[in-house]
Design an enzyme around this catalytic site. Structure first.
Site, PDB file in Angstrom:
ATOM      1  N   SER A 168     101.240 -52.433  50.732  1.00 46.07           N
ATOM      2  CA  SER A 168     100.116 -51.554  50.193  1.00 46.07           C
ATOM      3  C   SER A 168      99.777 -50.334  51.167  1.00 46.07           C
ATOM      4  CB  SER A 168      98.864 -52.645  50.074  1.00 46.07           C
ATOM      5  OG  SER A 168      97.776 -51.472  49.595  1.00 46.07           O
ATOM      6  N   SER A 169      98.609 -49.843  51.290  1.00 47.61           N
ATOM      7  CA  SER A 169      98.409 -48.817  52.197  1.00 47.61           C
ATOM      8  C   SER A 169      97.027 -48.811  52.586  1.00 47.61           C
ATOM      9  CB  SER A 169      98.584 -47.440  51.528  1.00 47.61           C
ATOM     10  OG  SER A 169      98.317 -46.411  52.398  1.00 47.61           O
ATOM     11  N   TYR A 176      99.107 -41.650  44.988  1.00 51.34           N
ATOM     12  CA  TYR A 176      99.720 -42.725  45.764  1.00 51.34           C
ATOM     13  C   TYR A 176      98.906 -43.771  45.850  1.00 51.34           C
ATOM     14  CZ  TYR A 176     101.771 -44.707  49.952  1.00 51.34           C
ATOM     15  OH  TYR A 176     102.008 -45.827  50.824  1.00 51.34           O
ATOM     16  N   LYS A 219      98.542 -47.785  45.074  1.00 52.21           N
ATOM     17  CA  LYS A 219      98.346 -48.990  45.947  1.00 52.21           C
ATOM     18  C   LYS A 219      97.195 -49.830  45.832  1.00 52.21           C
ATOM     19  CE  LYS A 219     102.114 -48.212  48.378  1.00 52.21           C
ATOM     20  NZ  LYS A 219     103.169 -49.007  48.366  1.00 52.21           N
TER      21      LYS A 219
END
Length: 252
Positions: free
Chosen positions: A143-144, A157, A161
């Site tokens: 993920s982020s 983006y 995520k």
């Protein structure tokens, strides 16, 4: 002892490379995918062989769902020939690209590209993989930190995520009958070539991130690989359905 096997997408460079090498250090054999850089993939294979583990690389464009069945035919054929059965234990969905564009300037094409690689591709690759995964294995989705905090120019983006974090919880619930655990690992800013290498080369951004991070620096690939590898061991057998942020304490 029976060998455990992990499949890492995007395992030829950056985070994926460090993940693959750390898995080998934990005694796992590794299968990696690469999109176009076969030379980098071969270098990873050599590193893993030096560690005493087996490694094989396959080309895969994780945005192209129509190729997934053929990909798993190749992978399972390799596994049957080398291990006697077509199954593996861990799937690490790591492959991805970055996009730094303001929300108001993001095009539908750019949005679709982010969706295809970070959400749709992960969703359907995982779906194809599960029939070949051993019971009591695991899925780790990358993920982020951007799914928790916000930085300009990352809306498309980061939205994907965020979807990955939700998807991970559903997978943990729905695959419980196979005792397959699913977790997401959310890196903060990492100094790789990802997204044009901004976190390596944009000194203004690096200073901003360092100042906002409790541990005072931008992350490196080696900060993440060992965490993912840990999740692929019995030591992590009671961690399931979790989002684990590995960001050095950014924006606390």
């Amino acid at each position: 002892m029976e060998r455990k096997i992990a499949l890492v997408t995007g395992g030829s460079r950056g985070l994926g490379r460090d993940i693959a090498i750390n898995l080998a250090k934990k005694g796992l054999d590794v299968i990696i995918t690469y999109n176009s850089n076969n030379k980098a993939a071969e270098e990873v294979i050599l590193e893993i062989i030096k560690l005493g583990q087996k490694c094989k690389a396959f080309q895969l464009d994780t945005t192209c769902v129509s190729t997934f069945d053929a990909f798993f035919e190749n992978v399972t054929s390799y596994l049957k020939n080398n291990y006697g059965n077509p199954n593996f234990d861990y799937l690490i969905n790591n492959a991805g690209t970055g996009l730094y564009v303001p929300f108001m300037e993001t095009t539908e094409k750019q949005f679709d590209e982010m969706c295809n690689i970070h959400l749709k591709g992960v969703y359907f690759l995982t779906q194809r993989a599960v029939p070949f995964m051993n019971n009591e294995g695991g899925i780790i989705n990358i993920s982020s930190g951007l799914a928790r905090f916000t930085l300009p120019k990352s809306s498309a983006y980061a939205a994907m995520k965020g979807g990955i974090d939700v998807f991970t919880r559903y997978v943990a619930k729905e695959l419980a009958h196979k005792k397959i655990r699913a977790n997401s690992v959310a890196p903060g800013a990492i100094a790789t070539d990802f997204g044009g290498g901004e976190n390596k080369t944009n000194e203004q951004k690096r200073q901003l991130i360092s100042a906002a991070t409790a541990l005072g620096r931008v992350g490196e690939p080696e900060d993440i690989g060992a965490i993912v590898a840990f999740l692929c061991t019995d030591d992590a057998k009671w961690i399931n359905g979790q989002r684990i942020e590995a960001s050095g304490g950014v924006f606390l």
